[in-house]
Write a protein that holds these residues in place. Structure first.
Motif, mmCIF file in Angstrom:
data_model
loop_
_atom_site.group_PDB
_atom_site.id
_atom_site.type_symbol
_atom_site.label_atom_id
_atom_site.label_comp_id
_atom_site.label_asym_id
_atom_site.label_seq_id
_atom_site.Cartn_x
_atom_site.Cartn_y
_atom_site.Cartn_z
ATOM 1 N N ALA A 101 18.486 8.361 34.548
ATOM 2 C CA ALA A 101 18.350 7.479 35.716
ATOM 3 C C ALA A 101 19.568 6.575 35.885
ATOM 4 N N GLY A 102 20.210 6.213 34.778
ATOM 5 C CA GLY A 102 21.389 5.350 34.873
ATOM 6 C C GLY A 102 22.692 6.102 34.644
ATOM 7 N N ALA A 103 22.651 7.438 34.804
ATOM 8 C CA ALA A 103 23.828 8.244 34.483
ATOM 9 C C ALA A 103 25.020 7.953 35.384
ATOM 10 N N ALA A 104 24.764 7.506 36.621
ATOM 11 C CA ALA A 104 25.861 7.256 37.557
ATOM 12 C C ALA A 104 26.575 5.930 37.279
ATOM 13 N N GLU A 105 25.978 5.096 36.447
ATOM 14 C CA GLU A 105 26.573 3.794 36.158
ATOM 15 C C GLU A 105 27.661 3.933 35.081
ATOM 16 N N PRO A 106 28.659 3.062 35.097
ATOM 17 C CA PRO A 106 29.727 3.116 34.094
ATOM 18 C C PRO A 106 29.171 2.953 32.673
ATOM 19 N N GLY A 107 29.867 3.549 31.713
ATOM 20 C CA GLY A 107 29.482 3.375 30.318
ATOM 21 C C GLY A 107 28.449 4.366 29.814
ATOM 22 N N LEU A 108 28.244 5.490 30.515
ATOM 23 C CA LEU A 108 27.226 6.458 30.104
ATOM 24 C C LEU A 108 27.508 7.000 28.705
ATOM 25 N N ALA A 109 28.750 7.337 28.429
ATOM 26 C CA ALA A 109 29.071 7.926 27.128
ATOM 27 C C ALA A 109 28.695 6.984 25.983
ATOM 28 N N GLN A 110 28.991 5.712 26.134
ATOM 29 C CA GLN A 110 28.660 4.756 25.090
ATOM 30 C C GLN A 110 27.155 4.595 24.944
ATOM 31 N N ARG A 111 26.436 4.611 26.083
ATOM 32 C CA ARG A 111 24.966 4.501 26.024
ATOM 33 C C ARG A 111 24.366 5.706 25.300
ATOM 34 N N LEU A 112 24.960 6.881 25.501
ATOM 35 C CA LEU A 112 24.474 8.071 24.793
ATOM 36 C C LEU A 112 24.705 7.944 23.294
ATOM 37 N N ASP A 113 25.875 7.468 22.920
ATOM 38 C CA ASP A 113 26.141 7.274 21.494
ATOM 39 C C ASP A 113 25.165 6.268 20.881
#
Length: 529
Positions: A101-113
């Protein structure tokens, strides 16, 4: 989705990273995201199951209507409600739908980690196992979001056992596709499926300690468990021990086993089996392995006095007989091993290999040799062989037939067909695998045998020590099995000779015509031949 659509989505997901991530590395983030989707789906399914139990009058967890919502809220956020049923606890910030749901927002890679790190903290079996390098990928958020959207189309909510099996098939499929794509590098993590199945069907590792000293992504263990379940056994009745040289490949194996609910011991860390053996005291009932072929950089010069070299010091420029002796040293009293090696191991005299091979045969360690066709592996086209070792070939220790002083030779080089859609790689069919396995089981007289054993010209032969000695202790099956008997087609000899002679005459005449045409064309451009 149909199976074809399902696999297409999977491979589309992998291809989203092509061109941006090195070919040998992109499998890790793809498998990591597929895993994240799987554990999230399993978590959501368990949440639904909790509500169903609370509202079901027949359930032990049933609550009165006015207490159901409160009870559900408490239980749905209690990790014990999930782990008791072997479902991984997924913290709120780690759930796939929320991340998507928040994939379009900046920082996705860090949130996944961060999400993966949280899952590891909450689930001991996954600690240090999952992929946590999304932040290092040379990808923009948009590309990573597209990848997540493709994976979101997959569903793993068919019930706990079914979902685990589906994820296992997904994992295996992706590993196979990556192996086809990566070519030479694939041998580090993936052994061709039909080769693994052949090893497992012959060894029949039904119960006991199973060991793979170069386990890659864990395929040998997975198929051993499948064999157990297919023959009425229970998950976990075998103990899994392994070791892997590469850190990232070891993670693939850990994830492969953890997701199937299998307990395992892959040592305290990754490392070189020869120089940093993680299981020096292990005595395994079954060993299955596909070590690197003809490894010339294995550090043998540092191990000259190693106690594993019972049959002779292996040469520094080839690790084949180092692997065989390492596995022999790790076998239990009645243990057996199946090892994939390059064909040169059957005949080579490099650096004393011939003497080591002879010593192994004289010690009655070699039980069965199988010659396989080429093109079975994604990383090499060369034909390979299977070595089967046994600590005890007497009757009653693994079969009803006493096979001491004998070796079974099987020539399967004529088997296998191209994998559908591939121009290079072949695979053994289930029927061919069973033919090889049943030949062994009949020869040994095991509980899995369906028929009695007989030598079959061109395919199998039981040879004694004297015959092997006459062949200079070369173990190539083709030297022993002979030539397959030609089928009688009932055509008279004279008629067949007339037909063949006529065909030869036609071909010779056509050859003369072509030669004349070539000479004529060369003369036209000024060459006199």
């Amino acid at each position: 989705m149909t199976e074809i659509e399902f696999k297409k989505y999977l491979w589309d997901a992998a291809n989203k990273l092509r061109g941006s991530v090195d070919a040998a590395e992109y499998k890790y983030p793809v498998l990591g995201l597929v895993f994240l989707k799987y554990v999230s789906d399993m978590f959501a399914a368990q949440t639904d199951r909790i509500w169903a139990q609370i509202t079901d009058p027949e359930s032990d967890l049933h609550m009165p209507p006015d207490m159901q919502v409160k009870a559900f809220d408490d239980m749905a956020e209690d990790p014990d409600s999930y782990t008791k049923d072997n479902v991984f606890w997924v913290p709120p910030e780690s759930r796939f739908d929320k991340l998507l749901a928040g994939a379009a927002e900046p920082g996705l890679a860090q949130r996944l980690d961060d999400a993966v790190a949280a899952i590891e903290r909450e689930n001991e079996p996954l600690r240090g196992v999952l992929y946590r390098d999304f932040g290092r990928l040379p990808l923009e958020n948009g590309r990573l979001a597209e990848l997540m959207q493709i994976i979101a189309k997959m569903g793993f909510d068919q019930g706990q056992h079914a979902a685990r099996d589906v994820f296992g098939e997904v994992y295996e499929y992706l590993l196979g596709q990556f192996a086809l794509s990566e070519g030479q590098k694939a041998g580090q993590f993936y052994t061709a499926r039909s080769v693994v199945q052949t090893l497992v069907e012959v060894l029949a590792p039904y119960k006991g300690r199973i060991y793979d000293p170069c386990c890659g992504s864990g395929g040998m263990f997975v198929y051993s468990e499948k064999f157990i379940e297919a023959h009425g056994g229970k998950r976990g009745q075998s103990s899994i021990y392994g070791q892997e040289l590469g850190a990232t490949t070891r993670k693939l194996a850990c994830m492969n086993l953890a997701i199937r609910g299998l307990e395992y011991d892959l040592g305290k860390r990754y490392g070189d089996t020869f120089h940093n053996d993680q299981h020096p005291d292990l005595r395994a009932d079954y060993i299955l392995a596909n070590p690197q072929f003809n490894d010339s950089d294995w550090g043998g010069d540092k191990l000259e006095g190693d106690p594993r070299w019972v049959y002779g010091v292996p040469p520094n420029n080839n690790a084949n007989f180092a692997w065989l002796q390492h596995m022999a040293a790790r076998l239990a009293k009645n243990g057996r091993a199946g090892v994939v090696l390059a064909n040169g191991s059957m005949t080579s005299n490099n650096g004393g290999e011939g003497q080591i091979r002879e010593a192994m045969v004289r010690d009655d360690l070699v039980e069965c040799m199988v010659a396989l066709p080429g093109q079975l592996f994604a990383n090499t086209q060369i034909p390979v062989c299977l070595w089967f070792l046994s600590r005890d070939k007497s009757a009653g220790t693994g079969g009803t037939h006493d096979r001491r002083g004998q070796v079974l030779f099987i020539d399967a080089r004529h088997m296998a067909e191209l994998i559908p859609g591939s121009r290079k790689q072949k695979q053994l069919s289930d029927a061919e695998i069973q033919r090889i396995a049943q030949t062994y089981h009949a020869w040994r007289g095991t509980q899995w045998a369906e028929d009695e054993y007989d030598d079959e010209a061109g395919f199998c032969k039981s040879a004694d020590l004297a015959e092997i000695e006459r062949h200079g202790f070369a173990l190539t099956p083709g030297r022993y099995v002979g030539i397959e008997e030609a089928e009688d087609d009932d055509e008279a000899f004279e008629a067949k000779m007339d037909e063949l002679t006529g065909e030869l005459s036609t071909l010779l005449n056509r050859g003369n015509e072509l030669e004349s045409e070539v000479r004529e064309q060369l003369a036209r451009v000024g060459y006199d031949v």
